[in-house]
Design an enzyme around this catalytic site. Structure first.
Site, mmCIF file in Angstrom:
data_model
loop_
_atom_site.group_PDB
_atom_site.id
_atom_site.type_symbol
_atom_site.label_atom_id
_atom_site.label_comp_id
_atom_site.label_asym_id
_atom_site.label_seq_id
_atom_site.Cartn_x
_atom_site.Cartn_y
_atom_site.Cartn_z
ATOM 1 C CE LYS A 164 -16.916 -17.736 21.503
ATOM 2 N NZ LYS A 164 -18.249 -17.501 20.916
ATOM 3 C CD GLN A 223 -21.769 -19.025 21.577
ATOM 4 O OE1 GLN A 223 -20.497 -18.527 22.021
ATOM 5 N NE2 GLN A 223 -21.595 -19.634 20.381
ATOM 6 C CG ASP A 254 -19.713 -12.470 18.467
ATOM 7 O OD1 ASP A 254 -18.524 -12.937 17.993
ATOM 8 O OD2 ASP A 254 -20.691 -12.984 18.897
#
Ligand code: NAD
Length: 283
Positions: A52, A96, A119
């Site tokens: 990322k 994460q 997200d």
């Protein structure tokens, strides 16, 4: 033989679009920033976070990585998120998953400002997906919709079957196909007659998490098959679909690797750009 839907090519096109969008904002004196939080030492998570970061750098997005030790307390993590929620140069925040067991995933996700939740896991963003009024979509289903659009695969009126009902893939995937006027069935581990349901699919999305689960006898001649699964086996990576045999029957299919996988990060970059635009009241 089915047409290959190439995630590398399509994700490159998305990234190029994002890069141009970021450059345009930069010209107006606006920077785009993503904060990535990782707690603990999970090797797979570390690889995802590194990828990322690399993608951000290539597109002109400023990335800040917060690597916290395994024994980080809930209060410590919540206070970091609070700080990032308020930080002007950060447009997107990503924590994460999975988090270490002692941390309450729900509580942590809910603490991210919905407008920075790139997200799209926050209940407010999930709700907005339900009603079809959304800025962010979870990256994997968003990437699949992008692939279908790129390949001019019409969803309207099609019978769409999604195998898997997870919050990050299966459920939002079903909603996105529904918003495009597909007729959607979501299957799961308690579904009866799975094979018969799959055989009716014009578009079949496999997000089961089981290697080569979808076999040719479950696929209609000419169906479009999207494989979300990623499995490391002795013979390399494979997906949830028995690619070798299913590709002889499908009209189009995503490979593993090189299919849905590369799309996920590209869509994260796109969500981050969208966040920056919204926060600066552009577009
Ligand atoms: P998950 O484990 O949360 O969900 C799996 C779903 O499959 C569940 O809803 C379950 O009901 C269903 N299922 C399990 N066994 C079944 C059966 N026998 N019949 C019908 N349904 C069954 O998984 P997930 O997070 O949605 O991920 C699915 C797969 O996609 C995994 O292989 C994961 O690694 C992969 N994945 C890939 C990406 C990417 O970027 N390509 C992103 C996320 C997940």
């Amino acid at each position: 033989m089915a047409k290959l839907i190439d995630g590398k090519v399509i994700s490159a096109a998305v990234k190029e679009r994002v890069k141009q969008g970021v450059a345009k904002l930069n010209e107006q004196g606006i920077s785009v920033g993503l904060a990535v939080i990782i707690v603990g030492e999970d090797p797979a998570s570390k690889v995802y976070v590194a990828n990322k970061k690399k993608a951000c750098e290539a597109l002109g997005i400023v990335s800040e990585e917060y690597a916290l030790p395994e024994n980080t307390t809930e209060d410590e993590l919540l206070s970091l998120i609070k700080e990032l929620n308020a930080k002007k140069s950060i447009n997107g925040i990503l924590c994460q998953l999975p988090l270490p067991r002692h941390l309450d995933e729900k509580l942590i996700i809910n603490s991210i400002l919905p407008e920075k939740d790139v997200d799209a896991f926050h209940p407010s963003n999930v709700g907005r997906i339900m009603i079809g009024d959304y800025d962010f979509v979870p990256c994997t289903p968003a990437g699949i919709m992008e692939m279908l659009a790129y390949e001019n695969i019409e969803v309207e009126g099609k019978t769409c079957v999604v195998i898997g009902r997870s919050n990050i893939v299966g459920k939002p995937m079903g909603m996105l196909l529904l918003h495009k006027n597909g007729t959607v069935t979501i299957c799961h581990s308690k579904t009866r007659n799975l094979k018969d349901i799959c055989l009716g699919a014009d578009i079949l999305v496999a997000a089961v998490g089981r290697p080569k689960f979808v076999t040719e006898d479950m696929v209609k001649e000419g169906a479009v098959v999207i494989d979300v699964g990623i499995h490391r086996t002795e013979n390399g990576l494979c997906g949830d679909v028995d690619f070798e045999n299913v590709s002889k029957k499908a009209s189009a299919i995503t490979p593993v690797p090189g299919g849905v996988g590369p799309m996920t990060i590209a869509m994260l970059m796109q969500n981050t750009l969208t966040a920056a635009k919204r926060q600066n009241k552009i577009g």
